[in-house]
Design an enzyme around this catalytic site. Structure first.
Site, PDB file in Angstrom:
ATOM      1  N   CYS A   2       0.820  -1.192   0.000  1.00  0.00           N
ATOM      2  CA  CYS A   2       0.000   0.000   0.000  1.00  0.00           C
ATOM      3  C   CYS A   2       0.861   1.251   0.000  1.00  0.00           C
ATOM      4  O   CYS A   2       2.080   1.197   0.001  1.00  0.00           O
ATOM      5  CB  CYS A   2      -0.914  -0.001   1.225  1.00  0.00           C
ATOM      6  N   SER A  52      -5.047  -4.579  -2.161  1.00  0.00           N
ATOM      7  CA  SER A  52      -5.565  -5.690  -1.354  1.00  0.00           C
ATOM      8  C   SER A  52      -4.911  -7.004  -1.771  1.00  0.00           C
ATOM      9  O   SER A  52      -5.054  -7.441  -2.914  1.00  0.00           O
ATOM     10  CB  SER A  52      -7.082  -5.801  -1.513  1.00  0.00           C
ATOM     11  N   ILE A  54      -4.067  -9.721   1.124  1.00  0.00           N
ATOM     12  CA  ILE A  54      -4.468 -10.714   2.132  1.00  0.00           C
ATOM     13  C   ILE A  54      -5.718 -10.217   2.838  1.00  0.00           C
ATOM     14  O   ILE A  54      -5.824  -9.025   3.162  1.00  0.00           O
ATOM     15  CB  ILE A  54      -3.326 -10.956   3.140  1.00  0.00           C
ATOM     16  N   ASN A  79       2.337  -0.553   5.276  1.00  0.00           N
ATOM     17  CA  ASN A  79       2.696  -0.914   3.906  1.00  0.00           C
ATOM     18  C   ASN A  79       3.613  -2.122   3.956  1.00  0.00           C
ATOM     19  O   ASN A  79       4.662  -2.079   4.604  1.00  0.00           O
ATOM     20  CB  ASN A  79       3.413   0.268   3.224  1.00  0.00           C
ATOM     21  N   GLY A  80       3.248  -3.206   3.287  1.00  0.00           N
ATOM     22  CA  GLY A  80       4.108  -4.378   3.250  1.00  0.00           C
ATOM     23  C   GLY A  80       3.345  -5.658   3.508  1.00  0.00           C
ATOM     24  O   GLY A  80       2.121  -5.721   3.374  1.00  0.00           O
ATOM     25  N   GLU A  81       4.084  -6.678   3.871  1.00  0.00           N
ATOM     26  CA  GLU A  81       3.503  -7.974   4.209  1.00  0.00           C
ATOM     27  C   GLU A  81       4.289  -8.591   5.360  1.00  0.00           C
ATOM     28  O   GLU A  81       5.521  -8.517   5.385  1.00  0.00           O
ATOM     29  CB  GLU A  81       3.553  -8.945   3.016  1.00  0.00           C
ATOM     30  N   SER A 371      10.832 -12.356  -6.566  1.00  0.00           N
ATOM     31  CA  SER A 371      12.040 -11.996  -7.294  1.00  0.00           C
ATOM     32  C   SER A 371      13.266 -12.369  -6.466  1.00  0.00           C
ATOM     33  O   SER A 371      13.151 -12.682  -5.278  1.00  0.00           O
ATOM     34  CB  SER A 371      12.028 -10.501  -7.631  1.00  0.00           C
ATOM     35  N   GLY A 372      14.443 -12.309  -7.087  1.00  0.00           N
ATOM     36  CA  GLY A 372      15.647 -12.845  -6.462  1.00  0.00           C
ATOM     37  C   GLY A 372      16.583 -11.834  -5.838  1.00  0.00           C
ATOM     38  O   GLY A 372      17.736 -12.169  -5.543  1.00  0.00           O
TER      39      GLY A 372
END
Length: 641
Positions: A2, A52, A54, A79-81, A371-372
């Site tokens: 977000c 959105s 989760i 903001n984030g997970e 991504s790596g």
């Protein structure tokens, strides 16, 4: 994922303050096109744009939560997970009888903060920038993840503090909090040398970034009190004899666990895929959790500047559906103003342009990608990390002889074999290694920068970091430096900005505290050998990564910038940027134009230096001169992803 914005005033908020935050949130609409909301409480205004991912139907923000005796005590914007949110919720429910009203990770943060205080940030496994307002103590707590995956800008003036996911939203509130918008000449010099603005600086003197691995307490009318809670260390010890295979399994298991947790989402998750080991490993592990995984790559029309074929072979080997975006020179040039607007501050890494295009393509199909990023810094993946091996003989020379070798190198013509080796061997690690980017040396900088200050050097940035690692081996010191400079100044900025520009969430499973814990214990001889990099990681990924990739050299998303600036593709564009830019007080534009002509003539390769200056000129044209007005489209995306 977000975009957040907050305003904490010293004299209480007004209706105008709420309206100003609401208006400034428009700058962040790409970060969260799904929902928009504001909330205020006397001293504070929160603004929020949600993407959105989760608990889509709930977990609306700004989110209110509290213990049973005061169920709305806290307000959170985030903001984030948080990838271990299920485990945190279970632990808090078991040990504290915490009550939850959603199924998301946001409540896990604020509940953890209530029961564990500031130490909660040490328990969060994920990427985050968040703010918690305590309505009882009237104090604000803001924090950022350990590696700096998610951004958080902050500014304090005479009338209050503002903080947000992007700097442009804080510029909209500059007059509200009482700060100026003048540029920072030291940050300009640092940018010109490094090709990015190092944390905590920004190009605006009175706006800074909360550094990675830090949190801050803020009271109305007071300056933020900042604490670093995470410092990456490399407590390296040699693998005990006979334990190598067990260590490789430990690396593989940590990475597999991280990928599994990074796959947690209520929307479709895809994966970026270049031709390298890092992204291929992530995609291969992700396939174990989603056999219908879609992978994405990008390349250019010019032969030799594309990983498309290798990426396609990798996708076929792991069984993923694969989508390719090929970028033309015309598309590349046309996108630059829009890209720079999204960046906030210039980052002169041309690889961010193809990243923007592949993110744009991916967003048509998925809402989250893996991504790596981070593998090279954690496991020793950059070729430059092998330099201490080649320079080791110089360590046995007296300091006077090393300095003499450096003076000798100054008299050797450029391009002569051995000149660079003598020059670099004459210097200490602290003197020669800036991190993974250096656009200008002092002589070149003096020629183009109007306000060149010899006392402002890269060591402003690097010396405090090197001071923390005096007793480590040189490769560990280089890794440590890159975690604080190149990774968070370039790699993670372009990853966040280019994906969020397209309302796409990017997740980086290598940059996980559990993976770092394993990586930090890998000894030198398991990182770098005479023939390869990331040795231990490559061994750990046997059987996971296809053989054609496992021992392949790092390439990334190569960009034909040198050819394009010398040819019809970008020369005229670059010439026009130099002519139009109102940066005569910053750069000697005649010297820059001369560099461009020399580059076209083929007498020198100035491509990276030119790109550094050109990116700044475009940035200045947008944010200072207002001469360039990017065409920013309202985000509209397919609902099925």
């Amino acid at each position: 994922m977000c975009g957040l914005l907050g305003l904490l005033t010293s004299e209480g908020t007004t209706d105008d303050g709420v309206a100003r935050v609401d208006s400034a949130m428009h700058c962040l609409r790409h970060r969260g096109p799904d929902e928009h909301g504001t909330w205020h409480d006397g001293d504070l205004v929160f603004g929020f744009n949600r993407l959105s991912i989760i608990d889509i139907e709930h977990s609306h923000q700004p989110l209110r939560w509290g213990p049973p005796e005061n169920p709305t005590r806290y307000a959170l914007t985030f903001n984030g997970e948080i990838y271990n949110y299920l485990e945190i919720r279970a632990e808090l429910a078991r040990d504290h009888e915490a009550q939850f009203h959603t199924e998301g990770d946001s409540e896990a943060i604020v509940a953890a903060f209530h029961y564990w205080g500031a130490d909660a940030v040490r328990r969060l496994r994920g990427m985050f920038a968040f703010a918690v307002w305590d309505t009882e103590t009237r104090e604000l707590f803001i924090a950022r993840d350990p590696f700096g995956i998610k951004p958080l800008f902050i500014a304090t003036g005479s009338a209050g503090t503002a903080f947000g996911s992007e700097k442009k939203s804080l510029l909209e509130l500059a007059d509200v909090i009482g700060i100026g918008t003048e540029l920072d000449p030291r940050a300009i010099e640092h940018y010109t040398v490094l090709q990015y603005v190092p944390e905590p600086e920004t190009l605006h003197a009175q706006i800074r970034r909360l550094e990675s691995g830090s949190y801050a307490w803020v009271r109305p009318g007071e300056a933020p009190r900042i604490t670093r809670y995470f410092t990456p260390n490399f407590p390296v010890k040699p693998f005990a004899a006979g334990t190598e295979q067990a260590r490789y399994r430990e690396i593989a298991e940590a990475l597999e666990d991280s990928v599994a947790k990074h796959m947690r989402a209520d929307v479709t998750v895809g994966s970026f895929l270049s031709g390298g080991i890092d992204s291929t490993a992530i995609a291969a592990l992700a396939m174990r959790h989603n056999p219908n995984l879609i992978t994405f790559t990008t390349g250019f029309e010019r032969e030799g500047y594309s990983e498309v074929d290798v990426a396609a072979e990798s996708a076929a080997a792991i069984g993923a559906r694969h989508i390719v975006k090929v970028v033309s020179p015309a598309e590349f040039a046309a996108a630059i103003p829009e890209i720079v607007w999204y960046l906030d501050d210039p980052v002169a890494d041309p690889a961010l342009v193809p990243l923007w295009f592949v993110a744009k393509e991916a967003r048509k199909h998925v809402k989250v990608v893996l991504s790596g990023e981070g593998a090279d810094e954690l496991f020793g993946g950059y070729t430059i990390y092998r330099e201490p091996l080649s320079l080791k003989p110089f360590e046995y020379l007296p300091k006077s002889l090393r300095r003499a070798a450096g003076k000798l190198s100054d008299r050797i013509p450029d391009g002569t074999r051995g000149k660079s080796l003598l020059n670099r061997g004459s210097m200490t690690l602290e003197e020669r290694y800036y991190g993974n980017a250096r656009s200008f040396n002092d002589a070149q900088l003096r020629a183009v920068l109007r306000d060149f200050r010899p006392e402002w050097t890269h060591q402003d940035v690097t010396a405090p970091i090197y001071a923390q690692s005096r007793d480590w081996d040189p490769v560990a010191r280089m890794q440590h430096l890159d975690l604080f400079t190149w990774l968070r100044g370039d790699i993670l900025v372009k990853a966040d900005k280019m994906t969020m520009a397209n309302s796409l969430e990017l997740r980086v499973p290598f940059l996980d505290t559990e993976v770092f814990d394993v990586a930090s214990r890998v000894p030198l001889d398991q990182k770098i050998t005479k023939t390869t990099t990331k040795y231990a990681l490559r061994q750990a990924l046997e059987g996971i990564v296809p053989p054609h990739v496992l021992h392949r050299a790092k390439l990334g998303f190569p960009v034909p910038l040198r050819h394009w600036l010398a040819g019809t593709e970008l020369f005229d564009w670059a010439h026009q940027q130099i002519a139009d830019s109102q940066t005569d007080h910053i750069f000697d534009k005649a010297a820059v134009a001369s560099m461009l002509n020399e580059h076209r003539a083929g007498t020198s390769d100035h491509s990276r230096r030119l790109w550094t200056v050109l990116c700044f000129m475009v940035w200045h044209g947008i944010f200072v001169e207002k001469r360039i007005v990017p065409q920013i489209q309202e985000p509209v995306y397919p609902v099925h992803v």
